[in-house]
Scaffold this motif. Structure first.
Motif, PDB file in Angstrom:
ATOM      1  N   ALA A 481       0.827  -1.204   0.000  1.00 65.42           N
ATOM      2  CA  ALA A 481       0.000   0.000   0.000  1.00 65.42           C
ATOM      3  C   ALA A 481       0.858   1.250   0.000  1.00 65.42           C
ATOM      4  CB  ALA A 481      -0.918   0.003   1.225  1.00 65.42           C
ATOM      5  N   ILE A 482       0.253   2.328  -0.482  1.00 63.20           N
ATOM      6  CA  ILE A 482       0.808   3.661  -0.334  1.00 63.20           C
ATOM      7  C   ILE A 482      -0.010   4.386   0.729  1.00 63.20           C
ATOM      8  CG2 ILE A 482       1.859   3.857  -2.605  1.00 63.20           C
ATOM      9  CD1 ILE A 482      -0.668   5.121  -3.650  1.00 63.20           C
ATOM     10  N   TYR A 483       0.620   5.301   1.452  1.00 70.00           N
ATOM     11  CA  TYR A 483      -0.071   5.919   2.580  1.00 70.00           C
ATOM     12  C   TYR A 483       0.528   7.284   2.874  1.00 70.00           C
ATOM     13  CZ  TYR A 483       3.922   5.092   5.632  1.00 70.00           C
ATOM     14  OH  TYR A 483       5.177   5.123   6.194  1.00 70.00           O
ATOM     15  N   ALA A 484      -0.221   8.054   3.694  1.00 72.57           N
ATOM     16  CA  ALA A 484       0.265   9.323   4.240  1.00 72.57           C
ATOM     17  C   ALA A 484      -0.309   9.472   5.636  1.00 72.57           C
ATOM     18  CB  ALA A 484      -0.149  10.496   3.357  1.00 72.57           C
ATOM     19  N   SER A 485       0.483  10.004   6.547  1.00 75.04           N
ATOM     20  CA  SER A 485       0.033  10.137   7.929  1.00 75.04           C
ATOM     21  C   SER A 485       0.759  11.289   8.605  1.00 75.04           C
ATOM     22  CB  SER A 485       0.301   8.850   8.711  1.00 75.04           C
ATOM     23  OG  SER A 485       0.026   9.031  10.091  1.00 75.04           O
ATOM     24  N   GLY A 486       0.026  11.972   9.503  1.00 75.40           N
ATOM     25  CA  GLY A 486       0.635  13.003  10.336  1.00 75.40           C
ATOM     26  C   GLY A 486       1.057  12.477  11.681  1.00 75.40           C
ATOM     27  N   ASN A 487       0.746  11.196  11.952  1.00 76.77           N
ATOM     28  CA  ASN A 487       1.139  10.562  13.217  1.00 76.77           C
ATOM     29  C   ASN A 487       0.758  11.397  14.432  1.00 76.77           C
ATOM     30  OD1 ASN A 487       2.438   8.085  12.289  1.00 76.77           O
ATOM     31  ND2 ASN A 487       3.969   9.436  11.369  1.00 76.77           N
ATOM     32  N   GLY A 488      -0.539  11.658  14.534  1.00 74.67           N
ATOM     33  CA  GLY A 488      -1.050  12.418  15.673  1.00 74.67           C
ATOM     34  C   GLY A 488      -1.465  13.834  15.348  1.00 74.67           C
ATOM     35  N   GLN A 489      -1.153  14.304  14.138  1.00 76.26           N
ATOM     36  CA  GLN A 489      -1.554  15.644  13.719  1.00 76.26           C
ATOM     37  C   GLN A 489      -1.872  15.612  12.229  1.00 76.26           C
ATOM     38  OE1 GLN A 489       1.940  17.996  14.543  1.00 76.26           O
ATOM     39  NE2 GLN A 489       3.280  16.507  13.553  1.00 76.26           N
ATOM     40  N   GLU A 490      -2.634  16.584  11.789  1.00 73.19           N
ATOM     41  CA  GLU A 490      -2.961  16.674  10.371  1.00 73.19           C
ATOM     42  C   GLU A 490      -1.709  17.017   9.555  1.00 73.19           C
ATOM     43  OE1 GLU A 490      -6.024  16.391   8.688  1.00 73.19           O
ATOM     44  OE2 GLU A 490      -6.844  15.561  10.552  1.00 73.19           O
ATOM     45  N   CYS A 491      -1.548  16.331   8.415  1.00 75.55           N
ATOM     46  CA  CYS A 491      -0.448  16.682   7.519  1.00 75.55           C
ATOM     47  C   CYS A 491      -0.701  18.049   6.896  1.00 75.55           C
ATOM     48  CB  CYS A 491      -0.311  15.635   6.407  1.00 75.55           C
ATOM     49  SG  CYS A 491       0.702  14.222   6.831  1.00 75.55           S
ATOM     50  N   GLN A 492       0.296  18.916   6.904  1.00 76.51           N
ATOM     51  CA  GLN A 492       0.159  20.232   6.269  1.00 76.51           C
ATOM     52  C   GLN A 492       0.383  20.157   4.775  1.00 76.51           C
ATOM     53  OE1 GLN A 492       2.672  23.123   8.197  1.00 76.51           O
ATOM     54  NE2 GLN A 492       1.788  22.782  10.233  1.00 76.51           N
ATOM     55  N   THR A 493       1.062  19.096   4.327  1.00 79.85           N
ATOM     56  CA  THR A 493       1.419  18.973   2.913  1.00 79.85           C
ATOM     57  C   THR A 493       0.875  17.665   2.357  1.00 79.85           C
ATOM     58  OG1 THR A 493       3.469  20.166   3.365  1.00 79.85           O
ATOM     59  CG2 THR A 493       3.334  18.953   1.286  1.00 79.85           C
ATOM     60  N   PRO A 494       0.223  17.689   1.195  1.00 76.30           N
ATOM     61  CA  PRO A 494      -0.239  16.432   0.592  1.00 76.30           C
ATOM     62  C   PRO A 494       0.930  15.654  -0.007  1.00 76.30           C
ATOM     63  CG  PRO A 494      -0.743  18.268  -0.858  1.00 76.30           C
ATOM     64  CD  PRO A 494      -0.185  18.864   0.407  1.00 76.30           C
ATOM     65  N   ALA A 495       0.729  14.360  -0.109  1.00 76.85           N
ATOM     66  CA  ALA A 495       1.680  13.480  -0.794  1.00 76.85           C
ATOM     67  C   ALA A 495       1.120  13.145  -2.167  1.00 76.85           C
ATOM     68  CB  ALA A 495       1.902  12.210   0.016  1.00 76.85           C
ATOM     69  N   TYR A 496       1.985  13.164  -3.184  1.00 82.72           N
ATOM     70  CA  TYR A 496       1.569  12.869  -4.563  1.00 82.72           C
ATOM     71  C   TYR A 496       2.305  11.625  -5.055  1.00 82.72           C
ATOM     72  CZ  TYR A 496      -0.374  17.593  -4.532  1.00 82.72           C
ATOM     73  OH  TYR A 496      -1.092  18.727  -4.215  1.00 82.72           O
ATOM     74  N   PHE A 497       1.522  10.672  -5.585  1.00 81.60           N
ATOM     75  CA  PHE A 497       2.077   9.443  -6.152  1.00 81.60           C
ATOM     76  C   PHE A 497       1.804   9.444  -7.651  1.00 81.60           C
ATOM     77  CE2 PHE A 497       1.388   8.600  -1.704  1.00 81.60           C
ATOM     78  CZ  PHE A 497       2.476   7.824  -1.331  1.00 81.60           C
ATOM     79  N   ASP A 498       2.868   9.377  -8.443  1.00 82.16           N
ATOM     80  CA  ASP A 498       2.749   9.463  -9.899  1.00 82.16           C
ATOM     81  C   ASP A 498       2.268   8.149 -10.505  1.00 82.16           C
ATOM     82  OD1 ASP A 498       2.893  10.429 -12.480  1.00 82.16           O
ATOM     83  OD2 ASP A 498       5.055  10.155 -12.648  1.00 82.16           O
ATOM     84  N   TRP A 499       2.731   7.043  -9.948  1.00 84.47           N
ATOM     85  CA  TRP A 499       2.342   5.730 -10.449  1.00 84.47           C
ATOM     86  C   TRP A 499       2.635   4.680  -9.389  1.00 84.47           C
ATOM     87  CZ3 TRP A 499       6.954   3.282 -10.137  1.00 84.47           C
ATOM     88  CH2 TRP A 499       8.111   3.987 -10.446  1.00 84.47           C
ATOM     89  N   PHE A 500       2.048   3.497  -9.599  1.00 85.40           N
ATOM     90  CA  PHE A 500       2.282   2.348  -8.738  1.00 85.40           C
ATOM     91  C   PHE A 500       2.474   1.149  -9.643  1.00 85.40           C
ATOM     92  CE2 PHE A 500       1.194  -1.328  -6.207  1.00 85.40           C
ATOM     93  CZ  PHE A 500       1.578  -1.026  -4.926  1.00 85.40           C
ATOM     94  N   ASP A 501       3.585   0.453  -9.479  1.00 78.37           N
ATOM     95  CA  ASP A 501       3.952  -0.631 -10.393  1.00 78.37           C
ATOM     96  C   ASP A 501       4.053  -1.949  -9.615  1.00 78.37           C
ATOM     97  OD1 ASP A 501       5.051  -0.786 -13.345  1.00 78.37           O
ATOM     98  OD2 ASP A 501       6.254  -2.182 -12.160  1.00 78.37           O
ATOM     99  N   TYR A 502       3.347  -2.969 -10.104  1.00 81.03           N
ATOM    100  CA  TYR A 502       3.394  -4.323  -9.517  1.00 81.03           C
ATOM    101  C   TYR A 502       3.874  -5.263 -10.596  1.00 81.03           C
ATOM    102  CZ  TYR A 502       1.702  -8.551  -7.063  1.00 81.03           C
ATOM    103  OH  TYR A 502       1.603  -9.786  -6.426  1.00 81.03           O
ATOM    104  N   GLN A 503       5.109  -5.761 -10.444  1.00 80.61           N
ATOM    105  CA  GLN A 503       5.721  -6.647 -11.451  1.00 80.61           C
ATOM    106  C   GLN A 503       5.918  -8.035 -10.855  1.00 80.61           C
ATOM    107  OE1 GLN A 503       6.460  -6.194 -14.566  1.00 80.61           O
ATOM    108  NE2 GLN A 503       6.421  -3.966 -14.884  1.00 80.61           N
ATOM    109  N   PRO A 504       5.092  -9.034 -11.255  1.00 78.18           N
ATOM    110  CA  PRO A 504       5.327 -10.395 -10.786  1.00 78.18           C
ATOM    111  C   PRO A 504       6.637 -10.941 -11.325  1.00 78.18           C
ATOM    112  CG  PRO A 504       3.144 -10.145 -11.781  1.00 78.18           C
ATOM    113  CD  PRO A 504       3.933  -8.934 -12.147  1.00 78.18           C
ATOM    114  N   GLY A 505       7.296 -11.787 -10.521  1.00 82.21           N
ATOM    115  CA  GLY A 505       8.501 -12.469 -10.961  1.00 82.21           C
ATOM    116  C   GLY A 505       8.222 -13.919 -11.283  1.00 82.21           C
ATOM    117  N   LEU A 506       9.250 -14.661 -11.614  1.00 77.81           N
ATOM    118  CA  LEU A 506       9.119 -16.086 -11.907  1.00 77.81           C
ATOM    119  C   LEU A 506       9.102 -16.848 -10.590  1.00 77.81           C
ATOM    120  CD1 LEU A 506      11.567 -16.425 -14.940  1.00 77.81           C
ATOM    121  CD2 LEU A 506       9.059 -16.274 -14.978  1.00 77.81           C
ATOM    122  N   GLU A 507       8.037 -17.609 -10.387  1.00 82.37           N
ATOM    123  CA  GLU A 507       7.898 -18.372  -9.124  1.00 82.37           C
ATOM    124  C   GLU A 507       8.808 -19.596  -9.146  1.00 82.37           C
ATOM    125  OE1 GLU A 507       5.581 -17.608  -6.445  1.00 82.37           O
ATOM    126  OE2 GLU A 507       5.642 -15.683  -7.449  1.00 82.37           O
TER     127      GLU A 507
END
Length: 507
Positions: A481-507
């Motif tokens: 997962a991707i996440y953002a947290s202020g750990n007890g306080q509101e975050c003043q700045t947003p986090a931006y995620f451009d992409w999320f990549d899931y690449q399976p390998g050879l089992e």
């Protein structure tokens, strides 16, 4: 012909299936994750496409009190006279309910609640119009004592008869997950016993009446891998379906343990096995056990669309494999604030907290895989963080994140195993986008980062077994997962995620 198991890998437990013409629909438990009850479609029983979820609105799914392994248990899907029914239990809210739709690709109704002293409700529509609700009886806690049944008014949810125990199984603990069906004039009752651990099994009984008495199959359990030295374990919680050619199949859950002593972290997965019938009308698992590669009279192969490995967050809606942790505060998520990026606004809730964590995850479905994401985040105050996490539950997870420590922007790696939680590595990092990664093998998660125009660096490692059910307890599976947290306080700045990549390998 042959096919590979599991047919739906990763945390997809308690499968239930129905057929409508040439189409098959399957649902799974979802516990504390939102949306609830993933819904799959197939035309050959082997290749499955997730087409959505049955529970997509807070009015259908209240997870505000859903802590570890609470929420949605053991759904059943059925089709009758043009309508689909999904019946289940929300153990964190009001209990047992069902929802309906005429279009499984669309929205499902608001819940119709009904009284049931237990969990795992199932529906059977008899030829005379009677509707039976069959479930596990566990009035005091989760230790099921038998299979409870009543007639149900399918429009109002009213119980039309006094519920009564119809079978207590073969003596295994926790008789649960019942499904009533009819074949050749006899009523069959398929259940799970033995608990959702290494003694799990599938048993069956039959009767001339839906109320019993039920005769136990002489070769029960019809499926169990207990005490076997096998790559597949914890087999149970099955559901039968007949294909267009008259062949019978069972979907069920099982796990693939890893290492020694064996442990499993991907969760309980969905498996498929062919069923044959003896001359005296009892079902037999072909080959006697589940196999990773199974020879069977398969239906003609129908390939399904495969989502690309990378989600660029450039569509107006999230793909159906994404989940939130409990009910999300959607004001903290945006696909439009910065086009082509997913914006997360961290709340005061930490990733180990019980609140509305700003968190978006997908199941780990392969032992070997590579997860990467591009993060742009500049924390303004100490404690703000955003990053990439591999999570079993609130007390068992590893993450790599951008944060602010003592006024300086840092990249940290944290490991949390029970009550032991520590930042095990951290390095200074200037402002600007950064690629975060998790490389998974059977035994290890490797946490990496890559700055612009630099080579990838390893920050820390963590063993997979410490995120397994055998260590963490419960009965879910690992998420990335991707996440953002202020750990007890509101975050003043947003986090931006451009992409999320899931690449399976050879089992």
């Amino acid at each position: 012909m042959h096919y590979n198991n599991p047919i739906i890998p990763g945390f997809h437990p308690d499968p239930s299936i129905c057929r409508v013409g040439d189409d098959y629909f399957l649902v799974n438990s979802s516990f504390e994750y939102f949306p609830g009850v993933p819904l799959f479609h197939s035309r050959d029983l082997i290749h499955w496409e997730q087409i959505g979820h049955c529970l997509t609105r807070t009015s259908q799914l209240d997870l505000r009190k859903a802590w570890k392994c609470n929420g949605i248990f053991a759904p059943t899907i059925r089709y009758h006279q043009g309508t689909f029914y999904m019946i289940t239990t929300n153990v964190s809210s009001q209990g047992n309910f069902f929802v309906t739709t005429q279009d499984p690709y669309g929205e499902w109704s608001d819940p119709i609640w009904f009284q049931h002293r237990g969990i795992d409700p199932s529906l059977y529509f008899d030829d005379d119009g009677t509707v039976y609700m069959t479930g596990s009886h566990n009035e005091a806690g989760f230790g099921a004592t038998g299979i409870l049944q009543c007639q149900l008014d399918i429009t109002t949810g009213q119980c039309l008869t006094e519920p009564r125990i119809i079978w207590q199984g073969t003596g295994g603990k926790g008789p649960e997950g019942p499904h009533l069906f009819k074949k050749d004039g006899l009523y069959y009752l398929l259940i799970a016993e033995g608990g959702t651990e290494y003694g799990h099994m599938v048993t069956i009984a039959r009767s001339t009446s839906p109320w019993g008495p039920f005769e136990s199959c002489p070769h029960n359990p019809i499926l169990s891998h207990r005490s076997l030295d096998d790559a597949i374990q914890i087999t149970g919680h099955g559901d039968f379906v007949e294909d267009q050619q008259g062949n019978w199949w069972m979907v069920c859950l099982a796990v693939r343990p890893n290492g020694y002593p064996p442990c499993h972290h991907l969760g309980r997965e969905t498996f498929l096995t062919p069923i044959t019938w003896t001359n005296d009308g009892w079902p037999i698992i072909t080959g006697g056990r589940l196999k990773l590669v199974t020879e069977a009279p398969c239906l003609p192969s129908q390939l399904v669309p495969i989502f690309p490995a990378r989600d660029d967050f450039d569509q107006p809606q999230l793909r159906p494999y994404w989940n939130f942790l409990r009910n999300p505060d959607m004001t903290r998520y945006s696909l439009s604030e910065r086009p082509g990026w997913l914006q997360l606004r961290g709340s005061s809730s930490s990733i180990a907290g019980k609140g509305a964590v700003t968190w978006l995850g997908r199941r780990q479905e392969h032992f070997i895989c590579r997860i990467t994401t591009l993060l742009d985040f500049e924390p303004q105050i100490d404690g703000e963080e955003a990053g990439l996490i591999v999570r079993m539950d609130a007390q068992h997870h590893y993450e790599i994140a951008v944060t602010r420590l003592e006024g300086e922007q840092r990249i940290i790696a944290r490991r949390t195993i029970g009550t032991l939680s520590a930042i095990v590595a951290n390095v200074a990092f200037p402002a600007g986008p950064i690629q975060l990664g998790i490389d998974a093998t059977h035994d290890l998660y490797t946490l990496t980062f890559t700055a612009v125009d630099q080579v990838e660096q390893i920050l820390a490692r963590g063993e997979t077994r410490y995120l397994s059910t055998e260590v963490a307890g419960g009965f879910t599976g690992v998420y990335f997962a991707i996440y953002a947290s202020g750990n007890g306080q509101e975050c003043q700045t947003p986090a931006y995620f451009d992409w999320f990549d899931y690449q399976p390998g050879l089992e």
